[in-house]
Write an enzyme that holds these catalytic residues in place. Structure first.
Site, PDB file in Angstrom:
ATOM      1  CD  GLU B 285      54.116   7.282   2.567  1.00 24.93           C
ATOM      2  OE1 GLU B 285      53.400   6.386   3.085  1.00 24.93           O
ATOM      3  OE2 GLU B 285      54.204   8.423   3.001  1.00 24.93           O
ATOM      4  CB  CYS B 319      51.593   8.485   6.334  1.00 25.20           C
ATOM      5  SG  CYS B 319      52.673   9.646   5.554  1.00 25.20           S
TER       6      CYS B 319
END
Lengths: 450, 522
Positions: B285, B319
């Site tokens: 990720e 993020c």
């Protein structure tokens, strides 16, 4: 006026007061436009999808840039309705052509505007003059509320404060020449101001944070002090509204702290709100009453008792976070609590003034009955209704010699939409007292103990 | 029978007793600092002081003093993990789940202290720190249940007379978890829990900025009953992770972090080392460049606070955080004015103060990076935020910046900044906004403020992102509700906290048995 009230006597008093009010309610007479709106509302009450579509539409109306845009939104929402009733099918077909959309958009915009006018008395306080004077002529006082977009910047908070200050000036000019209405201007504790403005702390600061009440309090205090001073100069009443539970601590603390400041001992007349749907409202009221017991001020603090208008929001927020909801989840619990708090409040006079804000005949009759049993004069308890929603009750209260005040929002359509959607939701909720009343539920049932 | 999964409730911080409890826990934690973090392999913790973590809001305050794993310790940890693998794999899923659920209960008991630790070690503001603890608990609870279901009720296969077909999922072996500091509890634990629940042994390499948080996680897992050979803690710098990734006995790498490191891991994992007997699988990720589209019919009362939260909470160090706003020109002026005003009132301050929206960023290098982008915004565009923020002199503070009128190729529009910088662009319509989103290499989260259901459907169709949020902030994904992960260069398409995440940690095996004997079906 403190005293234990006898339950049987209260029930008898409720039936009597309720009967008087019911007899004074208008029977069936409706203007043709009002009847049309009521039909639309009936439609919406019966079909959850249609209700959702209509409210989503009403919500977006001010943001639409053209009639075409309006119609596209409307048909977009109606797309989601399975088995639409016939008029909806017609609307959808109109959405297929440009000319059809223009006509549909115009009709829909007119409908929304008309509904808005039922609940919102004018775009500006100046525009509301006629309505406010008319109310006064009918023996009804008002509290004006300035609708606005959410406050997210310091400029917006300043502008709202400036609008409030100028509304106080405008209202003072409206009410000054009006004839005397003793029932609306004096109670056993002394004179009460004619001019009454409701303000929202969430509009006075962009910094209300649920986990940091101090932050919002500090920022709002500066602007609220200015308004308190202006209200004092004009002899007006300033009522601080309450909103969702997220800001409840900040708002309540702010009001009690500012009113404790030396300069506000001599005024203005002020008030705050207790929401009976909150589980902890009895404890909150005790705290406020304890504060009022030690506080010596020229105008007793007015406490407006409401059921609370953010029930859906509170329940959804609690569910999403896995919290116990701060509100009673069964309506009868709120109703019972409302009656218990009414008794507490009426017993706490003259340290506080009491405003009972409900459209529920039983809740209102209960307050009248308890007031009578405690030996209070009619002027010693005020009833408050929402403009557009409680008009019939307002008429009946005034006709039966009760003191009544209409909560009158002022603002343009953009600013008013959130308010309008809340009122419409209330008006079409199956649990609402008004819906039961409209459905012809017998008086005995309407007055039955919750 | 385990109760159905539900998210761990965050603290109700609008109630003052809950806030007081956190402040009290912070006081207690402060008196225990600095924490001592070992390299912890099997039953042999090795203390050391090669690594320290400090409070980003007060760099003089040492939060944890940690050992850093040596190359020999990396070897040793992998060897022990390989040794421990058969026994842990043979432990039934419900017994493994039991250990994870006990660890969850331990975290729940220590939640105030853990939140306080995230406040100190990573400068997460209280609400975010508390949510981090809850998400960590959620991962344990969710994957424990998922692993049981995977073992006890795998998907069925077609069965014909005379044969029996079964599909089962087997653990892959050793999982290296390489974790970031921004969710110092939830992300390392989520990746580790997925590996453990499915019967793999796990080596956790936490971010060098957050060894203290990682120690608390490993401690809870072990106290909950995860064997020492099934979970190791290897604090250290980047080379520890690099060695793990390249190790021939590491079967799976679970990584959350920057795209640069992620691509390096993917490249390294693709090369089978001498003697290697598997393809290393990477679950990665890797960040985003997340855009919020605001259509002309948006409710700005919702959009402005939603964008501000998405871009600036925790100083934009998520993020999922918003870094670009693409606004319809019809409402651009109104949005820009209100957005700038709303950012001007944000509180920039210490994470331990309730009400702080923008805490310090994680470290000095991050502060310098954010400052570079902010300067670039001022030089090549127009900075909308007007206020000179009061920030403490010590600590890695960065005031929030909103910039607009940037050139189309500006780094502010394409690079992940990971800080409190937001770029606003005007677009003629929603399709133009979708075009710009489509040009990006990242595709993690996206937002849309719009009240026309047909437009919403259209944007959904055109959106490449892994998580699209409509009329709400674009951060705050919840386990089981918003499985989280990005597409394109944002990640390998895995969805943490979702129903298919565990499949990345297992290998399917199909057994087909002939049930015909002497022409009879037996």
């Amino acid at each position: 006026m403190v005293g234990v009230v006898d339950e049987a006597a209260v029930e008898a008093g409720i039936r009597q007061a309720g009967g008087e009010l019911a007899a004074a309610l208008p029977q069936g007479a409706r203007g043709p436009m009002r009847a049309l709106d009521d039909r639309a509302m009936d439609f919406a009450s019966q079909d959850a999808e249609l209700r959702a579509a209509l409210f989503r539409f009403v919500d977006v109306v001010p943001a639409c840039r053209s009639l075409d845009d309006l119609a596209r939104h409307l048909t977009g929402f109606l797309d989601d309705v399975e088995d639409p009733p016939q008029p909806i099918g017609i609307a959808m077909r109109m959405g297929d052509s440009r000319a059809g959309r223009a006509a549909l958009g115009a009709a829909a915009a007119a409908g929304v505007r008309r509904m808005a006018h039922r609940f919102i008395v004018g775009q500006t306080p100046r525009e509301a003059h006629g309505v406010l004077r008319g109310l006064w002529d009918d023996g009804v006082a008002a509290s004006v509320d300035l609708l606005g977009e959410a406050t997210v910047t310091a400029d917006e908070a300043d502008r709202y404060a400036a609008r409030c200050a100028s509304a106080l000036d405008d209202l003072a000019a409206v009410y000054a020449p009006l004839p005397e209405r003793p029932l609306l201007e004096r109670d056993s504790a002394g004179p009460t101001p004619r001019v009454n403005l409701s303000v929202k702390v969430s509009a006075l600061t962009p910094l209300l944070r649920p986990d940091a009440p101090e932050l919002g309090k500090r920022d709002a205090a500066v602007r609220l002090r200015g308004l308190l001073r202006r209200a004092r100069e004009l002899g007006a009443h300033l009522h601080i509204d309450i909103e969702s539970f997220d800001s409840r601590e900040a708002v309540t603390e702010l009001v009690l702290e500012l009113l404790g400041e030396e300069e506000f001992r001599d005024g203005p007349s002020t008030g705050l709100v207790v929401q009976a749907y909150l589980r902890d409202s009895p404890a909150l009221l005790e705290r406020i009453l304890a504060w009022a017991a030690t506080d010596r001020r020229r105008f007793p603090l007015t406490i407006r008792l409401v059921k609370g208008a953010y029930w859906d929001h509170e329940v959804v927020e609690a569910r999403q976070h896995g919290w116990e909801a701060p509100v009673f989840e069964v309506k009868a619990q709120s109703d019972r609590n409302f009656e218990a708090l009414t008794t507490t409040l009426l017993g706490a006079r003259p340290r506080v003034r009491v405003a009972i804000a409900s459209h529920n005949l039983r809740s209102v009759a209960n307050a009248i009955a308890v007031n009578r049993l405690l030996g209070g004069a009619p002027a010693d308890v005020e009833f408050q209704v929402l403009r557009g929603l409680g008009d019939d009750l307002q008429g009946a209260l005034a006709a039966s010699g009760q003191r009544v005040r209409a909560y009158c929002p002022v603002g343009d359509l953009v600013a008013g939409m959130a308010y309008l959607v809340r009122r419409l939701l209330e008006n079409t909720s199956n649990e609402s007292f008004l819906a039961e009343q409209a459905a012809g539920v017998p008086l005995d049932e309407l007055l039955a103990a919750p | 029978m385990i109760a159905p999964f539900r998210n761990e409730p965050v603290l109700e911080l609008r109630r003052s007793p809950q806030r007081d409890a956190l402040l009290e826990a912070l006081g207690a934690l402060d008196s225990d600092l600095p924490l001592r973090v070992p390299v912890w392999i099997g039953d042999e913790p090795r203390m050391g002081d090669e690594l320290t973590s400090t409070d980003p809001g007060d760099p003089e305050r040492v939060v944890a003093v940690s050992a850093a794993a040596t190359p020999a310790e990396v070897e040793h940890a992998v060897a022990r993990a390989v040794e421990g693998a058969p026994a842990w794999a043979a432990t039934p899923a419900d017994a493994r789940a039991g250990a994870l659920l006990r660890a969850a209960a331990i975290l729940r008991e220590r939640r105030h202290r853990l939140a306080a630790l995230a406040v100190r070690e990573c400068a997460k503001p209280w609400a975010e720190a508390d949510a981090d603890v809850c998400e960590a608990i959620d991962f344990l609870e969710y994957y424990a249940r998922g692993a049981i279901a995977l073992e006890q009720a795998p998907p069925g296969l077609l069965q014909l007379p005379g044969e029996r077909n079964t599909l089962a999922y087997r653990p892959r072996g050793v999982v290296a978890v390489i974790a970031p500091w921004n969710f110092p509890l939830a992300i390392p634990l989520g990746m580790a829990a997925a590996g453990l629940a499915t019967g793999n042994t796990v080596i956790l390499k936490p971010a060098e900025q957050a060894p203290g948080c990682a120690l608390e996680l490993v401690r809870a897992l072990r106290e909950g009953g995860v064997p020492g050979d099934a979970i190791a803690l290897l604090p250290g710098e980047g080379e520890v992770g690099a060695a793990l990734v390249r190790h021939r006995d590491v079967a799976t790498v679970a990584f959350t972090g920057s795209v640069a490191v992620g691509l390096d891991i993917l490249a390294a994992a693709a090369r089978v080392p001498a003697g290697g007997r598997h393809l290393t699988r990477v679950v990665a990720e890797m960040g985003g460049k997340n855009c919020v589209i605001v259509d002309a019919d948006a409710d700005l009362d919702d959009a402005v606070p939603g964008i501000v939260r998405s871009a600036f909470d925790f100083a934009g160090q998520k993020c999922s955080a918003a870094s670009r706003v693409l606004v319809h020109e019809a409402v651009a002026d109104a949005l820009i004015t209100r957005l700038a005003g709303a950012v001007d009132v944000l509180v920039v301050g210490q994470a331990d103060t309730f009400g702080t929206a923008v805490p310090p960023v994680i470290e000095h290098a991050a502060q310098e990076r954010v400052e570079r982008y902010a300067e670039l915004g001022a030089r090549t565009g127009r900075v909308l935020t007007a206020r000179a923020f009061d920030v403490p002199s010590a600590g890695w503070f960065c005031p929030p910046t909103v910039a607009c009128d940037l050139p189309g190729d500006s780094a502010l529009l394409h690079e992940e900044i990971f800080g409190p910088v937001l770029a606003v662009e005007r677009v003629p319509n929603v399709d133009a906004a979708c075009d710009r989103v489509a040009e990006l290499a990242f595709a993690l989260t996206g937002g849309l403020y719009c009240r026309n259901p047909r437009t919403v459907d259209h944007v959904v169709q055109r959106s490449p992102v892994g998580n699209l949020y409509v009329n709400r902030p674009i951060t705050g994904a919840m386990v089981g509700r918003q499985p989280f992960g990005g597409n394109r260069l944002s990640g390998t398409g895995s969805k943490a906290g979702g129903p298919d995440y565990l499949l990345h940690f297992v290998e399917p095996q199909v057994v087909t048995e002939n049930t015909v004997r002497h022409g009879l079906v037996v």
